[in-house]
Scaffold this active site. Sequence first.
Site, PDB file in Angstrom:
ATOM      1  N   GLY A  51       0.824  -1.196   0.000  1.00 11.78           N
ATOM      2  CA  GLY A  51       0.000   0.000   0.000  1.00 11.78           C
ATOM      3  C   GLY A  51       0.858   1.245   0.000  1.00 11.78           C
ATOM      4  O   GLY A  51       2.051   1.183   0.313  1.00 11.78           O
ATOM      5  N   CYS A  78       5.198  -6.275   1.817  1.00  9.08           N
ATOM      6  CA  CYS A  78       5.588  -4.869   1.928  1.00  9.08           C
ATOM      7  C   CYS A  78       4.809  -4.197   3.067  1.00  9.08           C
ATOM      8  O   CYS A  78       5.071  -4.466   4.229  1.00  9.08           O
ATOM      9  CB  CYS A  78       5.392  -4.169   0.587  1.00  9.08           C
ATOM     10  SG  CYS A  78       6.315  -2.622   0.445  1.00  9.08           S
ATOM     11  N   TYR A  79       3.826  -3.351   2.750  1.00  3.25           N
ATOM     12  CA  TYR A  79       3.024  -2.719   3.803  1.00  3.25           C
ATOM     13  C   TYR A  79       2.387  -3.780   4.693  1.00  3.25           C
ATOM     14  O   TYR A  79       2.323  -3.635   5.917  1.00  3.25           O
ATOM     15  CB  TYR A  79       1.951  -1.845   3.163  1.00  3.25           C
ATOM     16  CG  TYR A  79       1.093  -1.085   4.160  1.00  3.25           C
ATOM     17  CD1 TYR A  79       1.464   0.183   4.589  1.00  3.25           C
ATOM     18  CD2 TYR A  79      -0.078  -1.639   4.679  1.00  3.25           C
ATOM     19  CE1 TYR A  79       0.690   0.886   5.505  1.00  3.25           C
ATOM     20  CE2 TYR A  79      -0.854  -0.956   5.583  1.00  3.25           C
ATOM     21  CZ  TYR A  79      -0.471   0.311   6.000  1.00  3.25           C
ATOM     22  OH  TYR A  79      -1.237   0.984   6.912  1.00  3.25           O
ATOM     23  N   HIS A 167       8.294  -7.460  -3.359  1.00  2.00           N
ATOM     24  CA  HIS A 167       7.057  -7.822  -4.056  1.00  2.00           C
ATOM     25  C   HIS A 167       7.273  -9.091  -4.883  1.00  2.00           C
ATOM     26  O   HIS A 167       7.778  -9.022  -6.019  1.00  2.00           O
ATOM     27  CB  HIS A 167       6.602  -6.673  -4.966  1.00  2.00           C
ATOM     28  CG  HIS A 167       6.025  -5.518  -4.209  1.00  2.00           C
ATOM     29  ND1 HIS A 167       4.698  -5.443  -3.855  1.00  2.00           N
ATOM     30  CD2 HIS A 167       6.613  -4.404  -3.719  1.00  2.00           C
ATOM     31  CE1 HIS A 167       4.478  -4.319  -3.192  1.00  2.00           C
ATOM     32  NE2 HIS A 167       5.628  -3.669  -3.086  1.00  2.00           N
ATOM     33  N   GLU A 169       5.040 -10.771  -6.355  1.00  2.00           N
ATOM     34  CA  GLU A 169       4.002 -10.893  -7.378  1.00  2.00           C
ATOM     35  C   GLU A 169       4.388 -10.274  -8.715  1.00  2.00           C
ATOM     36  O   GLU A 169       3.746 -10.555  -9.736  1.00  2.00           O
ATOM     37  CB  GLU A 169       2.689 -10.266  -6.887  1.00  2.00           C
ATOM     38  CG  GLU A 169       2.678  -8.747  -6.750  1.00  2.00           C
ATOM     39  CD  GLU A 169       3.181  -8.239  -5.411  1.00  2.00           C
ATOM     40  OE1 GLU A 169       2.821  -7.115  -5.032  1.00  2.00           O
ATOM     41  OE2 GLU A 169       3.954  -8.968  -4.748  1.00  2.00           O
ATOM     42  N   ASP A 225     -12.055  -9.236 -25.480  1.00  2.00           N
ATOM     43  CA  ASP A 225     -12.780  -9.070 -24.216  1.00  2.00           C
ATOM     44  C   ASP A 225     -14.292  -9.126 -24.421  1.00  2.00           C
ATOM     45  O   ASP A 225     -14.995  -9.912 -23.783  1.00  2.00           O
ATOM     46  CB  ASP A 225     -12.406  -7.741 -23.544  1.00  2.00           C
ATOM     47  CG  ASP A 225     -10.910  -7.561 -23.419  1.00  2.00           C
ATOM     48  OD1 ASP A 225     -10.205  -8.582 -23.301  1.00  2.00           O
ATOM     49  OD2 ASP A 225     -10.442  -6.414 -23.456  1.00  2.00           O
ATOM     50  N   LYS A 366      -5.815  -9.443 -19.257  1.00  2.00           N
ATOM     51  CA  LYS A 366      -5.976  -9.768 -20.666  1.00  2.00           C
ATOM     52  C   LYS A 366      -5.516 -11.193 -20.990  1.00  2.00           C
ATOM     53  O   LYS A 366      -6.183 -11.913 -21.735  1.00  2.00           O
ATOM     54  CB  LYS A 366      -5.194  -8.766 -21.513  1.00  2.00           C
ATOM     55  CG  LYS A 366      -5.214  -9.025 -23.005  1.00  2.00           C
ATOM     56  CD  LYS A 366      -6.559  -8.745 -23.635  1.00  2.00           C
ATOM     57  CE  LYS A 366      -6.781  -7.244 -23.744  1.00  2.00           C
ATOM     58  NZ  LYS A 366      -8.015  -6.905 -24.496  1.00  2.00           N
TER      59      LYS A 366
END
Length: 510
Positions: A51, A78-79, A167, A169, A225, A366
């Site tokens: 965050g 992290c946060y 991070h 991710e 999409d 996507k």
Amino acid sequence: MILILDFGSQYTQLIARRVREANVYCEIHPFNLSLDKIRRLNPEGIILSGGPASVYQHDAPRVEAQLFELNVPFLGICYGMGIINLAGGGEVARAERREYGPAELVVDDDADLFHGFSRGEAMRVWMSHGDKMESAPKGWRVLAHSDNSPIASFVDPGRRLFGVQFHPEVVHTPRGKEILRNFLFRVCGCEPTWTMGHVVETSVQKIREQVGGGRVVCALSGGVDSTVVATLTHRAIGERLACVFVNNGLLRRGEAEWVSSLFAERFGRGFRYVDATKKFLSALKGVEDPEQKRKIIGRLFIEVFEEEAKNLGDVKFLAQGTLYPDVIESVSFVGPSVTIKSHHNVGGLPPDMKFQLIEPLRELFKDEVRRLGEELGLPRELIQRQPFPGPGLAIRVLGEVTEERLEILRAADAIVLDEIRKADLYAKVWQSFAILLPIRTVGVVGDERSYENAVALRVVESDDGMTADWAPLAPELLTKISNRITNEVRGVNRVVYDISSKPPATIEWE
């Protein structure tokens, strides 16, 4: 199921994406979700996102203290790591040196999160923080460190509380997926049972429950999409679906004809073509601000769909192909994320809209939608189409949108796509397109001075659209594209190449 509590990180949905890539179901909810609701969700594990705040600020977002009494593993990123550290009695303070970007992490303990790594092994990770873990609670183990973060990962082995300062991710942490998978499978004991087939089943069921016996208008653009949304909705309610393709006058060369031909065959009498070119161009006359453009286009799309709904009878539902990047850049998704720009189908929607929205792709990226399209049996040429913005060329003609400027851009854009395809790059890059700049430059045509338009070329590589790098095209290809545009497109005498990454830039210029 894994629960992700969002503290406002722009990367929160990337965490969910990594979890789903491991075929584990997850949901994102705001950090202040009540304990009662969390208990009802009954997660196998809880991840606290990063965050923008600092945990020691007086108004920093916090969770209820009782949250950590739940008998499930936690992973703070992290946060989120700072939140876990403070809850356990550790100390967090402002770092002497903020750490943004790549860093070298050294593994101190090869158990749990770092199973499969070696003690003392150095690995590249992505840091993005201004806080520092001053101390960990008594009895907790340090799992990894970096030069700037002596406690870059820790664990409370008794309660299975984990934290990482970096991070895992993002793609810039190359072995981040392994760390997250260790948490999912070794720590939480999850099973990899969530697949695209499962997404199809649950999406179809949700659409049926939402619509009941009603009818649906689907906003069909011809991209992957909206086509996936149309296919899911058609599978759910059959002939009660009407697919509406709106030619807003902001499309690429030949787009309206191609889409009409493809989908008239696919959906038969359920396909409706509306030429609203004059309506859109008239409303955009004199408008230069990109946010205003997006809102005008979003409003007009809804007006057209409402008119079509009246012609069809009593239609209360609008299906559209909203993806998560649209949402995270337009409005806060579920936590205090920062607004970047209003996408026409999210922040650009009118507040008095009469439709109820059906958005089965709202939490997907996507590449996940493309896999979903494969699961649905859509043709490969459609699945592999590069993203094209809903506002169309209006946000690639910088400044005022006129038919003359649109025609210049269409001609330049057709050359870009033609040469990218000839170079066998179309399916290998994320997006490739031209932008008409709101400036004119001096040049020489023959032996005469020219004062004409400049075009920017944008080609980017990306996995998900949330981050992107400019594609290092061969000089020969850039030369060919530039020469063709300046020779074949009347009114252009200069081509420049955009070498900006996202962030700090966005993929589109407006």
